[in-house]
Structure formats: C-alpha cells, structure tokens
Write an enzyme that holds these catalytic residues in place. Structure first.
Site, mmCIF file in Angstrom:
data_model
loop_
_atom_site.group_PDB
_atom_site.id
_atom_site.type_symbol
_atom_site.label_atom_id
_atom_site.label_comp_id
_atom_site.label_asym_id
_atom_site.label_seq_id
_atom_site.Cartn_x
_atom_site.Cartn_y
_atom_site.Cartn_z
ATOM 1 N N GLY A 120 47.812 35.615 41.183
ATOM 2 C CA GLY A 120 46.663 35.144 40.412
ATOM 3 C C GLY A 120 46.463 35.891 39.095
ATOM 4 C CG HIS A 121 43.109 34.722 36.733
ATOM 5 N ND1 HIS A 121 42.246 33.859 36.127
ATOM 6 C CD2 HIS A 121 42.534 35.063 37.903
ATOM 7 C CE1 HIS A 121 41.182 33.702 36.882
ATOM 8 N NE2 HIS A 121 41.333 34.418 37.973
ATOM 9 C CG ASN A 122 42.728 38.883 34.950
ATOM 10 O OD1 ASN A 122 43.262 38.632 33.873
ATOM 11 N ND2 ASN A 122 41.576 38.357 35.306
#
Lengths: 357, 357, 357
Positions: B261-263
């Site tokens: 997922g993002h980050n």
C-alpha cells in the site's frame, strides 16, 4: 447512469451469439431429460432463449439446481424448467419440466445450444509478430499486437487474444484460448487449454539463497505443463519449476488470482478457487478441491478427492478424501466443534479477572 | 496430451542456454566446496549438466539441501552432489560429494554456471515507442510494443520486455529487467531491479475521503522507490505514496500477487511471499519475512528480522526478531499452544448441553 | 542507488502538475475552514505547495487527520495546517490553522487545488485500433496500442491508456479512465468510472458442471455493470454474470487484487480493500465495507453499512450495521473476547497430560 442499462437478460445480443429457436423435443434430448407436467404439450413447440427463474417468460428455458432458489420455481413464468425429480411437484401448472439426473450439467448443455462460444476466425492480425520458425496452424486466430516467439507452435483452432505474449519454444495445442495480455513462457500446453486475461505462465519461481551480500537467485530451470482441458482464471500466476516441472493435470480448473508455486503438481480435475495459493513442490492428487483464499505450504501431499475449505491454512499432508478447514487445517467437524466450544466457554467466562472456566 | 512431453529434465534446451561441460575442479571452486568420496577421482573429469537427485545421471551434478529428500541421496545415480557435511556418509559409493557450508547457495552458483541468464540484446524494437527526451542507454534492450514516456531514463544493460509501459519521468537503473505487460509510473528504480510480468508499480493508492455526495479522491502525490536489487513477482502491485514515498529496500524479494500500500516502507532484504499484503504507511525493518497470505494493517512497525507467519493477521507493532502467526498475530509458541488447548477442551466437552469444561 | 533520490516531497514536478501559489483566503474557502492562530495574518499571503507535517516548510500547507501523528503537529514548520478543532491548542505559534469539520476531505480538495489530475488530451493514437461502428467521442484520449472492438462506445472526456482492450459492444461513459493493460468485455460502465492498470472486467466466471468426462463449462451469459463513479484497483478481477449481471453500485471503491465473482451485486458506496474476495451471487447493501483479505462465500446477503473485518471469512448473511470479524465471522466483541478467553485458558493449562482446565 445515463442511457439506461436494460434489465438483465442473459445472452445480450451485443455480446453473445444466439441460436434457435429449438423445439421441446430437441431440448429434452440435449438435456438427456424426461418431459413432465403440462400434459399434452407439443414436442415441436419452440423456445427462443434461456433465463433465470425470476425473469424467464413462456418462451424461455430456465433451471433449478440450488435448493435455496426453490421458492422462485413456484412463481416462475418460464416455459420450460430443467430440474431434478425432487422438485417436480413444485412446478407451476403452465410450466413444462425437463427432469434430469444432473440439472446443472443439462443447463450447461442447453445454454450452449442457444449461445455457442464464439467461433474462431482463422488468421494472423497484421500487427501481430510471429518469430522465426514459429509454427502457427492456419486455422488458428492470432489477435492484434500478439507476440509469438521463435520456434513456438500454435495448434489448430486455437485463439490467441490481443497483446498476448507466447515465449520462444512454447508449444500450445489445439482449440486452446489464450486471453488478452496473458503471457506464456517455458511451457507446454495440451489441447483445449483456456487461459483468461492477464494469466502469467512460466515465469521464474521464488527461489533464492542467502549469500554474503544478500539473496542470490537460484536459476529456475524447469517448465510448466498444462495438460488437456486445463482452465486458468484471470490474473492467476503459475511459476515454472526450478529443477522439475510445474504440472497441472488434465481437466483441472483454476479461478482468478490463484498462485501456483514452482514444482507444484496438481492431479486431474482439481478445482482451485479464487485467491488460493499452492506453494512450491506440493502435490495434489486427482479431484482435489481447494476453496477460495486457502493456502498450502510447500512440500506436502494432498490425497485424491480431499477438500480444502476456504481460507484454510494447510501445513501438513492431507489424506485422500479428507475434508479440512481452519488455519492450521483440521477436519471440518473438529473445526466447527472447536468454534462452538470456544463460544460456550467465552459466554461463561467473567469479563475481568481470572474466573474459573 | 498429443506429442509427448519429455521427462522433466532441468534446463530444456528449447528454453534455456546451456554452457559446459565443466571439470570437477571448476565445480568445486564455483561451489566453494571440498571434494569427498569416490577416492582418486580425476579433478579434470567433465560434467555436462544439472538434475535433481532422482533423475540425475553419472554426468550430472545434483544437490541436497532439504532433509526431507535425504532418502533420495542414497539411491541417486548423480555423478556429483552438492551437500552439507551431515549427509556425507549417505553418499552412494559411485557419487562424488562436494561438501559446502551452504549447499543451496552453491547450487545457485553451479546451476548458473551451466545455465546462465539469457544475455541482453541491445536495441530498440521498431514497434516500441520512445517519448521525447527519454534517455535509453544504447546497451538496453527494448521489446516490441513497449511504450516509454517522455523524459524517462533506462540504464545500461536493462531489458524491457514486450508491451511494458514506462511512465513519463520514470528512472530505471542498470541491468534491470521489466517483464512483459508490467507498468511503472511515478517511480525510481535502482540497479539490478527485476519486475516480473504484469507487475504494477506507481499507480495511485487507495485514498479517499467521505464527502457529501460520496467518496472524494485524495490526490496521491508521492512516488515509488525500489532500491538496488529489488525483485517483484508476477502481477504484484505497489502503490505510490500519498504524500511520502513508498519504498522497498535494497535486495528485498517480493513474490507473485503481493500488495504493497501507499507510503509503506520495507527495509533491506525483506521477503514477502505470495498473496501477502502490506497496508499503507506500515514500516518493516531490515530482513523481515512476511509469509504467504499474511496481512499487515496500516500504520504499524515491524522490527528487524521479525518473521510473520503464513495467513497471519498483524494488527499492531511486532518487535525485532519476533516470530508471530495467527489472526490476530501472536507468538508462534502461544499460537500452537492455543490450538492444542482448544483441541483438548473440545474433546472433553459433551456435544450437546452446557456441560462442564 | 546511484544518482540520489531526492528527499520525499509530494508533488514531484517530474510526475505531477502543479498550480499556485494560492492565498490563504482561497485555501480556507477550498477547505471550508476557519482561520485560527497566528493573529493578524494577511489573508492574501501566498502558499506554494503541500507537504506532510514533518517535511512542510513555512510556504507549505499540511494536515492532521490521524491522532497518531498529533506529536508531529507540535513540531511542524508548516505555514498552514488543516485540522479539527480538537487539535487547535497544539498548533505551533508560527503556524496558521485551518479548522474544519472534515480535515481529510479538506486535504483532498486543497491537494487537488495544487496538483490537479492530468488533463485529458483528446485524440486517438495512430497505433490504436478502433473497430467498425465503434463510437469514440472526439474529446476522448485513446493511447498507443489500444484495441477498441466493433460497436463499442467511449464517452466524452474519457481516457483509455496504452494497451487497454475494450471488447465489442462495450459502453463506457464520460470522464472515465481505463488504465494500461486493463481489459473490459461484456460490460457497461457509467460516468467517471476509473479502472487502474491490469484490471479484468467481464471475463467468464468460474462455472462448470460435472460431466461424464470431467468438468463441462456452463456458458456465462450475463454482463458486468459498473455504475457511475466506481473505481477498481490494479489487477483486480470482476467476472461477468452467468445468467444475471454482476453489478457494482455507484461510487463504490475497490482496491488492488480484489476478486468479484459472477452475479455478485454491490450496493452504492461500498469499500472493498485489497485482496478481498466476494463469491458469486452474493449481495451487498449500500455503504458496506469489506476489509483486506476478507472472503465472502456465495449466495449470501450483507446488510447496509455492515463492516467485514480484515481476513474475515463470511459464511452466512450479515445484518445491516453489524461489525464482524474472524473465520468464521462473528461480532467484533465476541471475536476479541474469544481470543482473550483462549489465551487465559492456555496459560492455565499444563503443557503435557490431560490436566483440568
């Protein structure tokens, strides 16, 4: 949505071929069924299409397979319903029954009669690239932007959809179908193999050793063998073997987003449902079912006709014919007994402190 | 299958390059191994290929790494076997042993000697599209129907397979490999990064806020950074950061169908096995292992060298070096003790009624 | 990595458009927020970009939504922070607060102000193939190597990225976006539908009957309907219906690697997180959340606003508004109580022998 979507009718002519109409007698033969109800009906009466019980009309054929939907049978307006003997007395008076041993199988055949799979249109699209010494049967259909590697062979009546990539030396049998954006390398496919869009066959497996400066790749030198009639769902991945082959036995069906690790061997007519994963070097006998999101660790054996439940985590061998579920896997009965016992204990246990169990 | 598939031999010449033969002495050097058994063997004796224990012949090299397969050692006809000291006395008389500290690593190197990775063939296929101001190193190989966006750069010795899409401004280092149908946007890749077919790097993450008329997209304005030596399996997905970057540390290996997922930030030399998922903003230290189908919620930290078991559901931080499994995650020992205790309780509990535990 | 990667700043100009600077007053309007702190600040003061709390400078706008990151607020150098009333007294003296009801929604809007989504560039790439009688709106953007089937229609302002494949007769509305390598068949898409790269829409579902010689395919004769505003993450798969349609309701958001089976029906504004799977014929009401890696069996109903926890295994209907987790699914409270009870019992139980619980 602007521009209304029509009510759901199966076999929308924008997307599907349509044959017929067909007389009742022909439907009964196709379904291997006995005509019941609606005494004196003309065996030459014609029916035009198929539909589910709730939307079928007097000219349509429908079916009942799942007990859950039996109440819909009593209210259906369908002209004909394929069904098992057990439901005959719930048929509406105006509906003809076609009683068969295996209503769902009969449905498959009758539906295919009205809506046959699209025909293969022989020819190689001008944008497709075919490598040197590749052998593409003249009856095969090769779509736009397809890439076929050197020395690959594509059998009679096979269809390769747009953008698919067939690696060097790959052999694909007759009447196969390779979906858009699928890629196949280091593999041999039998006849009547179907790969849906985005399937990845033959990439290197997950193999590496710990070296002094990090992981070092172990060359993956095996192949993938998909036997006759294997079907693989969209975006599923089957890695090639490391030093043996990865094999999927004849007639097996894999759903979408399934993962098969290197050297795994599936027997004939296995079923692997969506998002399940089978780790490297694990072997399945024939007729094994692996339900959705189940996971099998590597280097184990699953016996013939075993059934692995949804989300099951299998860490050791499973005997032929066993039904297991849970993570770690255990027999169905044990799993549900454990669930019930724990629930009962929790209800009896005071919320705080170390009360007696 | 029509047209028999040959018995499984690793390194099928239709798919793999083949070098050799090589003398015993050269193999021992490559494996950093000591020659044992079969007294007086000529160090110049030649071997032609590699094979698993059960199919290797007198001219082949094999290996034993997994104790499970030790019985095969005693019956092997292999000419040479790479193995650990512990198995030397189970070597057949006719087989030479190459004793090494790390047999699997030695195998990786010897197998690569016989079957090197295919060479990169410099050049841009005439059907590929390269955007303005993109910098493609002359030693790179760009396959058919590849699309490279404006201002992207592709390093020396890198291979981009057919249909891959490299977005505007993306930077890919040296000796990388991007598989067929992969796409990369909003990303910087180091050297020796491998993406298998169908990998998705840099698409927008799953970010939205609840507005008065439904969800509203939160712009995803970060990037993806894949450091040197990262490998990503087929059809895996790595979202770009929302306001920070998504980072995978040097040498990490991700299997097929993995979601990042993002980050999220993974340290160096992490392992993420098939179908596992790491949610947004979660951070992994170095050398963390996440086994198959495990899931980590967002915004947590996993310490260095922690091991997350298969199907584990991690809802909170995990300490460095910890081994956890279960959903919710708990220490390995606790998990298996719970399983055993519950099984025992269930056996003692009467099937019906509210009997004493 | 050679060639240093710059410190993570959101909105890297190599990848994102950038507007501004914008005056404080404009930001407050966009965020529907009240200006607090830093008395006497000029409402015309300009701000140039956005950044997370830890890296924002005096010319940047930042936000605080997650309580977990509140300590970063006290140390931020950001010029402006979007935040809720509860955190106002933790604002540094030099930072202006924009107090709003829904800081995350405000952030979405302010971030979009600085970094708007890339504009659609009308036109059909010369390498794209458009079938006979297909209707592509002149304002649509069709990328390289795209294939659009006969009689398909593509609405105004829609962008189809490279290599995407749109099947015959498919209808795609206005301002949609279809990512690279996605394919869509047997489907109608409303307006503002977004499909990320590698999405598979409309392939045949997993349907077969047991015949005398193995499995026989049941024709899959329904469609996929994606209503207005639906978004689908990378490499997700949505099968077309068998005899009804597969429907995803307006505004619903699906993450990466999600599987939706044939005939499933999702209501409006549902959320399905990564690697979750919804089996055939299951129905979700409006505003249902399915967390990561959860699995729902077929033929069940999930009520409005129900929340299905991560890795949950749902085997039966779930009531409206219920929160369930575990496999099999149970209410959140019950699940965590069971976990606690079992842990306590295990601690009290002697390791060997059949001791009393």
């Amino acid at each position: 949505m602007k521009g209304q979507v029509d009510a759901a009718l199966p076999g929308d002519e924008r997307f599907f071929e349509r044959n017929g109409p067909f007389p009742l007698q022909k439907l009964a033969e196709c379904a291997d069924a006995r005509i019941v109800g609606n005494e004196g009906i003309d065996p030459d009466r014609l029916y035009v299409g198929i539909a589910p019980l709730q939307s079928a009309g007097p000219q349509d054929v429908s079916f009942l397979d799942n007990r859950r939907y039996a109440p819909l049978l009593e209210q259906t307006r369908a002209g004909v319903v394929l069904l098992g003997q057990a439901f005959v007395d719930r048929l509406p008076k105006s509906t003809v029954g076609l009683v068969c041993q295996a209503p769902y199988l009969a449905w498959a055949r009758v539906a295919s009669l009205f809506h046959p799979a699209p025909a293969v249109v022989p020819g190689i699209h001008p944008t497709a690239l075919v490598g040197t010494e590749a052998a593409v049967d003249p009856s095969a259909q090769i779509g736009p932007f397809v890439v076929i590697g050197a020395r690959a062979s594509i059998g009679a009546g096979t269809r390769i959809d747009s953008h698919a990539v067939i690696g060097e030396g790959v052999r694909i049998g007759e009447r196969c179908r390779v979906g858009a954006h699928a890629c196949v390398s280091h593999a041999f496919l039998g006849d009547r193999v179907t790969l849906l869009a985005g399937v990845r066959i033959g990439q290197e497996g997950f193999g590496f050793a710990v070296g002094p400066n990090g992981f070092e790749t172990v060359p993956q030198l095996g192949r993938v063998i998909l036997e006759d009639g294997v079907e693989v769902g969209a975006n599923s991945t089957i890695d090639r073997g490391s030093s043996q082959d990865t094999v999927v036995g004849a007639g097996s069906r894999l759903d979408n987003l399934v993962q098969i690790g290197h050297n795994a061997r599936l027997g004939r007519c296995c079923i692997v449902v969506s998002q399940a994963g089978i780790s490297g070097s694990t072997e399945l006998g024939d007729f094994v079912t692996v339900a959705a999101q189940a996971g099998l660790i590597g280097h184990i054996r699953i016996g013939t006709k075993a059934r692995i439940g949804a989300q099951c985590g299998v860490m050791s061998d499973v005997e032929a014919g066993a039904d297991v579920i849970g993570s770690p896997a255990m027999p169905f009965r044990e799993f549900f007994r454990n669930v019930a016992v724990l629930r009962r204990l929790a209800k009896k246990t005071p919320r705080e402190g170390g009360g007696e169990a």
